[in-house]
Motif scaffolding. Structure first.
Motif, short mmCIF file in Angstrom:
data_model
loop_
_atom_site.label_atom_id
_atom_site.label_comp_id
_atom_site.label_asym_id
_atom_site.label_seq_id
_atom_site.Cartn_x
_atom_site.Cartn_y
_atom_site.Cartn_z
N TYR A 265 0.82 -1.20 0.00
CA TYR A 265 0.00 0.00 0.00
C TYR A 265 0.87 1.26 0.00
CZ TYR A 265 -2.77 3.73 2.21
OH TYR A 265 -3.36 4.93 2.53
N SER A 266 1.93 1.26 0.79
CA SER A 266 2.81 2.41 0.90
C SER A 266 3.54 2.69 -0.42
CB SER A 266 3.83 2.19 2.03
OG SER A 266 4.72 3.28 2.12
N LEU A 267 3.94 1.65 -1.11
CA LEU A 267 4.63 1.84 -2.40
C LEU A 267 3.69 2.46 -3.43
CD1 LEU A 267 6.69 -1.48 -2.59
CD2 LEU A 267 7.58 0.83 -2.21
N GLY A 268 2.45 1.98 -3.48
CA GLY A 268 1.48 2.58 -4.40
C GLY A 268 1.15 4.01 -4.03
N TRP A 269 1.07 4.27 -2.73
CA TRP A 269 0.80 5.61 -2.22
C TRP A 269 1.94 6.56 -2.56
CZ3 TRP A 269 -0.39 6.36 3.72
CH2 TRP A 269 -1.07 7.58 3.91
N THR A 270 3.18 6.08 -2.43
CA THR A 270 4.36 6.88 -2.76
C THR A 270 4.37 7.23 -4.24
OG1 THR A 270 5.63 5.84 -0.98
CG2 THR A 270 6.87 6.92 -2.73
N LEU A 271 3.98 6.27 -5.07
CA LEU A 271 3.96 6.51 -6.52
C LEU A 271 2.95 7.57 -6.90
CD1 LEU A 271 4.75 5.76 -9.46
CD2 LEU A 271 2.98 3.98 -9.35
N THR A 272 1.71 7.43 -6.42
CA THR A 272 0.63 8.34 -6.84
C THR A 272 0.65 9.67 -6.07
OG1 THR A 272 -0.89 7.29 -5.25
CG2 THR A 272 -0.85 6.43 -7.51
N GLY A 273 1.05 9.62 -4.81
CA GLY A 273 0.98 10.83 -3.99
C GLY A 273 2.23 11.66 -3.96
N PHE A 274 3.37 11.04 -4.35
CA PHE A 274 4.64 11.76 -4.27
C PHE A 274 5.43 11.76 -5.58
CE2 PHE A 274 9.27 11.16 -3.56
CZ PHE A 274 9.57 12.47 -3.25
N LEU A 275 5.69 10.58 -6.13
CA LEU A 275 6.58 10.49 -7.28
C LEU A 275 6.01 11.17 -8.51
CD1 LEU A 275 9.31 9.45 -8.17
CD2 LEU A 275 8.23 7.28 -8.80
N ILE A 276 4.74 10.91 -8.83
CA ILE A 276 4.13 11.53 -10.00
C ILE A 276 4.06 13.06 -9.86
CG2 ILE A 276 1.98 11.73 -11.33
CD1 ILE A 276 1.56 8.75 -10.94
N PRO A 277 3.59 13.61 -8.70
CA PRO A 277 3.64 15.07 -8.54
C PRO A 277 5.06 15.63 -8.63
CG PRO A 277 2.16 14.12 -6.93
CD PRO A 277 2.86 12.97 -7.59
N LEU A 278 6.06 14.90 -8.12
CA LEU A 278 7.44 15.36 -8.21
C LEU A 278 7.89 15.48 -9.66
CD1 LEU A 278 10.25 16.01 -7.03
CD2 LEU A 278 10.65 13.53 -6.89
N LEU A 279 7.57 14.48 -10.48
CA LEU A 279 7.94 14.51 -11.89
C LEU A 279 7.22 15.65 -12.62
CD1 LEU A 279 7.98 10.68 -12.70
CD2 LEU A 279 9.94 12.19 -12.29
N ILE A 280 5.95 15.87 -12.29
CA ILE A 280 5.21 16.98 -12.91
C ILE A 280 5.83 18.32 -12.55
CG2 ILE A 280 3.00 18.22 -12.92
CD1 ILE A 280 1.60 15.52 -12.51
N THR A 281 6.19 18.50 -11.27
CA THR A 281 6.80 19.75 -10.81
C THR A 281 8.15 19.98 -11.49
OG1 THR A 281 5.69 19.55 -8.67
CG2 THR A 281 7.61 21.00 -8.78
N LEU A 282 8.98 18.95 -11.54
CA LEU A 282 10.28 19.07 -12.19
C LEU A 282 10.14 19.38 -13.68
CD1 LEU A 282 12.28 16.16 -10.50
CD2 LEU A 282 12.47 18.61 -10.05
N GLY A 283 9.17 18.72 -14.32
CA GLY A 283 8.94 18.98 -15.74
C GLY A 283 8.49 20.40 -16.00
N CYS A 284 7.58 20.90 -15.18
CA CYS A 284 7.08 22.28 -15.35
C CYS A 284 8.19 23.30 -15.18
CB CYS A 284 5.96 22.55 -14.35
SG CYS A 284 4.40 21.71 -14.73
N TYR A 285 8.94 23.19 -14.08
CA TYR A 285 9.97 24.19 -13.83
C TYR A 285 11.18 24.02 -14.73
CZ TYR A 285 7.76 26.66 -10.06
OH TYR A 285 6.91 27.46 -9.34
N GLY A 286 11.43 22.78 -15.17
CA GLY A 286 12.50 22.59 -16.14
C GLY A 286 12.20 23.33 -17.44
N HIS A 287 10.96 23.21 -17.90
CA HIS A 287 10.54 23.91 -19.13
C HIS A 287 10.52 25.42 -18.91
CE1 HIS A 287 7.64 23.82 -22.83
NE2 HIS A 287 8.75 24.51 -23.06
N VAL A 288 10.07 25.85 -17.73
CA VAL A 288 10.01 27.29 -17.43
C VAL A 288 11.41 27.90 -17.45
CG1 VAL A 288 9.60 28.95 -15.57
CG2 VAL A 288 7.85 27.27 -16.15
N ILE A 289 12.37 27.23 -16.83
CA ILE A 289 13.74 27.75 -16.80
C ILE A 289 14.31 27.85 -18.21
CG2 ILE A 289 16.08 27.31 -16.00
CD1 ILE A 289 14.11 28.26 -13.85
N VAL A 290 14.04 26.84 -19.04
CA VAL A 290 14.52 26.88 -20.43
C VAL A 290 13.92 28.07 -21.18
CG1 VAL A 290 14.47 25.67 -22.64
CG2 VAL A 290 14.97 24.41 -20.55
N VAL A 291 12.63 28.29 -21.01
CA VAL A 291 11.96 29.41 -21.69
C VAL A 291 12.51 30.75 -21.20
CG1 VAL A 291 9.75 30.61 -21.95
CG2 VAL A 291 9.85 28.12 -22.17
#
Length: 330
Positions: A180-206
């Motif tokens: 349960y904790s591994l699934g929770w970590t994936l959906t509640g933490f890892l996916i939001p982390l990747l979205i945040t990094l992707g957004c700010y990575g693109h913003v910095i490039v722009v």
């Protein structure tokens, strides 16, 4: 002997390390979040799109901060929970709502910044406060659904006439809880982390490739990116990694594994990460300063007034004159 090591670390080390951290976070977090929420609610009718996410971020912090006094009592009593099983589950549930709600609303702020800078004409004109309110409700619902199964696990147990309150669950259900904790970590933490990094990575490039971008906007985005990196690297990443490693070590112990050389180190580091993760309630107000114009202006004004008062006190302090006169006489 291995089975005795965990209780020794948890009751002794946690009772010395966690209460001072909780006291510090409670005082700083309650003061800064309370002031930030008051500033936002003072201009409720003019609440902007991103301010709605910041408001919900503050509410998530306050929800958790109100449970800290009970956890202080628990750890001061060296792991003796006196508030009952139901309130133990409520306390842990509030922690999870704060943790994953904070991650969710920080992700929303990151996506909003991305849209405002990369797609200002195509998207931003269509977004309204109603949309941000709807998204905030969806974040709360999603976080609640993710956290709700945690309440159905055993949270308290009576050992040596002392009731404990687990942040995960008892050893009988730890293997199922790890999945349960591994699934929770994936959906509640890892996916939001990747979205945040992707957004700010693109913003910095722009921002780096656009000479017409306002320098103030660049500085704000870079400062907010630094704050998010600080939050994720100090509060969120160590907690999730060490929590799952600790659960895995408990699973191996239940399977009668003869030797786990890293068990003690991981368990002790996990207790430190539990103290660090609650710091997010004291660090989240930094987001206010770089997303809400009115609050940052108020802080600058407050600092300026404090500096002026300090200068006036120094120039008008009568105690300084006799000291200089005595030096001259000597």
């Amino acid at each position: 002997m291995k089975n005795c090591s965990c209780p020794y670390i948890s009751f002794d080390f946690k009772s010395r390390f966690l209460p001072p951290v909780f006291i510090l976070v409670f005082i700083i977090g309650l003061a800064t979040n309370g002031w930030g929420l008051k500033s936002l609610l003072h201009k409720w009718k003019k609440l902007g799109i991103v301010n709605v996410f910041v408001l919900n971020l503050g509410l998530a912090d306050i929800l958790y901060l109100l449970t800290l006094p009970f956890l202080m009592v628990y750890y001061f009593r060296k792991g003796e929970w006196i508030f009952g099983d139901a309130f133990c589950k409520i306390t842990r549930f509030c922690f999870n709502l704060n943790l994953y709600g904070s991650i969710g609303f920080l992700t929303c702020i990151s996506v909003y910044r991305y849209l405002a800078i990369v797609h200002p004409l195509r998207v931003m004109g269509r977004l309204t406060v109603t949309h941000s309110v709807t998204i905030s409700v969806m974040v709360w619902l999603l976080v609640s659904v993710q956290s709700l199964p945690d309440m159905f696990y055993v949270k308290t147990t009576n050992k040596n006439n002392t009731e404990n309150c687990f942040d995960t669950t008892s050893k009988d259900y730890v293997e199922d809880y790890l999945r349960y904790s591994l699934g929770w970590t994936l959906t509640g933490f890892l996916i939001p982390l990747l979205i945040t990094l992707g957004c700010y990575g693109h913003v910095i490039v722009v921002l780096c490739h656009t000479n017409t971008t306002d320098k103030v906007l660049k500085q704000k985005c870079l400062k907010l990116l630094f704050i998010l990196i600080l939050l994720f690297s100090v509060c969120y990443i160590p907690y999730h990694v060490l929590k799952n490693l600790t659960l895995y070590s408990r699973v191996l112990l239940n399977r009668n594994t003869l030797e786990i050389p890293w068990e003690r180190g991981v368990f002790g580091a996990h207790q430190i990460s539990r103290g660090l993760v609650c710091l997010n309630s004291a660090l989240n107000p930094l987001v206010y300063l770089h997303t809400v114009e009115d609050i940052s202006a108020q802080v600058r004004q407050l600092l300026q007034q404090t500096r002026q008062m300090f200068n006036c006190w120094c120039t008008s302090n009568p105690g300084r004159v006799p000291v200089s006169q005595n030096v001259d006489e000597v």
